[in-house]
Design a protein around this motif. Structure first.
Motif, short mmCIF file in Angstrom:
data_model
loop_
_atom_site.label_atom_id
_atom_site.label_comp_id
_atom_site.label_asym_id
_atom_site.label_seq_id
_atom_site.Cartn_x
_atom_site.Cartn_y
_atom_site.Cartn_z
N ALA A 141 -16.59 -37.57 8.03
CA ALA A 141 -17.83 -37.52 8.13
C ALA A 141 -18.28 -36.46 7.39
O ALA A 141 -19.44 -35.73 7.75
N GLY A 142 -17.90 -36.20 5.87
CA GLY A 142 -18.44 -35.21 5.40
C GLY A 142 -17.89 -33.69 5.62
O GLY A 142 -18.63 -33.04 5.10
N ARG A 143 -17.53 -33.70 6.97
CA ARG A 143 -16.93 -32.21 7.05
C ARG A 143 -15.41 -32.03 7.21
O ARG A 143 -14.60 -33.12 7.06
N PHE A 144 -14.86 -31.02 7.10
CA PHE A 144 -13.46 -30.51 7.10
C PHE A 144 -13.09 -30.09 8.56
O PHE A 144 -13.28 -29.16 9.11
N GLU A 145 -11.79 -30.43 8.89
CA GLU A 145 -11.49 -30.46 10.33
C GLU A 145 -10.03 -29.80 10.11
O GLU A 145 -9.00 -30.14 9.58
N TYR A 146 -9.81 -28.42 10.64
CA TYR A 146 -8.36 -27.84 10.59
C TYR A 146 -8.01 -27.71 12.18
O TYR A 146 -8.61 -27.34 13.02
N PHE A 147 -6.89 -28.38 12.31
CA PHE A 147 -6.22 -28.18 13.85
C PHE A 147 -5.10 -27.10 13.69
O PHE A 147 -4.07 -27.14 12.99
N LEU A 148 -5.51 -26.24 14.11
CA LEU A 148 -4.52 -24.82 14.37
C LEU A 148 -3.94 -24.71 15.62
O LEU A 148 -4.57 -24.84 16.80
N ASP A 149 -2.71 -25.13 15.52
CA ASP A 149 -1.80 -25.19 16.72
C ASP A 149 -1.28 -23.84 17.26
O ASP A 149 -0.41 -23.56 16.72
N LYS A 150 -2.23 -23.14 18.16
CA LYS A 150 -2.09 -21.83 18.60
C LYS A 150 -1.44 -20.90 17.85
O LYS A 150 -0.36 -20.30 17.71
N PRO A 151 -2.36 -20.51 16.90
CA PRO A 151 -2.00 -19.49 15.82
C PRO A 151 -1.70 -18.01 16.11
O PRO A 151 -2.60 -17.56 16.73
N LEU A 152 -0.52 -17.64 16.27
CA LEU A 152 -0.52 -16.36 16.35
C LEU A 152 -0.78 -16.10 17.90
O LEU A 152 -1.62 -15.07 18.24
N LEU A 153 -0.38 -16.94 18.81
CA LEU A 153 -0.91 -16.71 20.33
C LEU A 153 -0.17 -15.48 20.82
O LEU A 153 0.90 -15.51 21.04
N TYR A 163 -5.97 -15.29 19.81
CA TYR A 163 -5.16 -15.96 18.54
C TYR A 163 -5.64 -14.96 17.43
O TYR A 163 -6.68 -14.47 17.37
N SER A 164 -4.98 -15.36 16.29
CA SER A 164 -5.25 -14.81 15.25
C SER A 164 -4.98 -15.57 13.59
O SER A 164 -3.85 -16.22 13.87
N PHE A 165 -5.71 -15.87 12.84
CA PHE A 165 -5.42 -16.33 11.69
C PHE A 165 -6.30 -15.82 10.72
O PHE A 165 -7.37 -14.94 10.98
N ASP A 166 -5.83 -16.32 9.20
CA ASP A 166 -6.64 -15.83 8.27
C ASP A 166 -7.50 -16.82 7.43
O ASP A 166 -7.45 -17.85 7.50
N VAL A 167 -8.53 -16.37 6.71
CA VAL A 167 -9.33 -17.20 6.14
C VAL A 167 -9.78 -16.43 4.84
O VAL A 167 -9.73 -15.47 4.50
N LYS A 168 -9.66 -17.48 3.65
CA LYS A 168 -10.16 -16.77 2.48
C LYS A 168 -11.07 -17.68 1.63
O LYS A 168 -11.22 -18.99 1.76
N PHE A 169 -12.29 -17.25 1.01
CA PHE A 169 -13.12 -17.81 0.31
C PHE A 169 -13.36 -17.73 -1.14
O PHE A 169 -13.08 -16.50 -1.55
N SER A 170 -13.53 -18.68 -1.97
CA SER A 170 -13.27 -18.39 -3.46
C SER A 170 -14.81 -17.90 -3.92
O SER A 170 -14.75 -17.40 -4.89
N THR A 171 -16.00 -18.37 -3.40
CA THR A 171 -17.35 -18.12 -4.08
C THR A 171 -17.95 -17.59 -2.99
O THR A 171 -17.73 -17.85 -1.56
N PRO A 172 -19.09 -16.48 -3.21
CA PRO A 172 -20.04 -16.28 -2.28
C PRO A 172 -20.75 -17.37 -1.95
O PRO A 172 -21.23 -18.10 -2.35
N ASP A 173 -21.15 -17.30 -0.39
CA ASP A 173 -22.17 -18.25 0.05
C ASP A 173 -22.20 -18.18 1.59
O ASP A 173 -21.45 -17.19 2.14
N THR A 174 -22.79 -18.96 2.37
CA THR A 174 -23.02 -19.06 3.67
C THR A 174 -22.28 -20.08 4.17
O THR A 174 -22.52 -21.37 3.83
#
Length: 201
Positions: A141-153, A163-174
């Protein structure tokens, strides 16, 4: 319980003895066998009645537990569990092209049978990682779904989870997101956003 049993036995035996005396039944040897049978019968009936009462009590307690669980599942999520979404930053800003560690802490007022699983829903594609492995999103439906199976629980007990996980963005934005935690018993969701600034060299 014991007093009731004694009263039942005395009452039954009284009727038996009274009937025997009125009809001279005590002179017949079979009378004593009949009293023994009556005595055993009263005990069996009383035991069965008590067992039925215990089963009724257990059934009532089970119904109460089911009702409580149903109420828990249908309550607003904020009243069931509490959750925090915390990006770790070093210089006070969230910058593009940098790996940002996200800590998620979950606190529940009731014990949970299993740790909730995380589903991250975003309006833009993110680079989501756990131990340097990327999560592939499902576009729906035009959105992105990430299923995180108990990351570093990290599980302190069955009421506190981290829980802990990492994110990274290529461009500045909101970047807007919704995070849903669900284990089949309770569900909680967070709707929020954060602003990613241009990386400073």
């Amino acid at each position: 319980m014991r007093s009731t049993l004694v009263i039942n036995i005395i009452t039954a035996l009284s009727f038996g003895v009274l009937g025997a005396f009125l009809g001279d039944g005590y002179k017949n040897p079979l009378y004593f066998y009949w009293l023994i049978v009556l005595f055993v019968y009263v005990i069996i009936v009383d035991v069965l009645y008590r067992a039925k009462e215990d089963l009724d009590k257990q059934l009532s307690e089970a119904k109460d537990q089911i009702t409580a669980l149903t109420i828990t599942k249908n309550e607003k999520s904020d009243s069931v569990i509490q959750c925090s979404f915390y990006p770790r930053i070093t210089n006070g800003t969230l910058e593009s092209e940098k790996i940002i560690q996200i800590d998620v802490q979950v606190n529940s007022p009731i014990p949970l049978t299993s740790a909730p699983e995380i589903k991250l829903i975003t309006d833009k594609e993110w680079n989501v990682l756990c131990q340097h492995q990327s999560f592939i999103p499902r576009k729906y439906a035009g959105r992105f779904e990430y299923f995180l199976d108990k990351p570093l629980l990290q599980c302190i007990d069955n009421k506190h989870f981290k829980y802990s996980f990492d994110v990274k963005f290529s461009t500045p934005d909101t970047y807007h997101f919704k995070m849903v935690l669900d284990n089949g018993e309770v569900q909680h969701q967070i709707n929020n956003s954060f602003k990613i600034s241009q990386r400073v060299s």
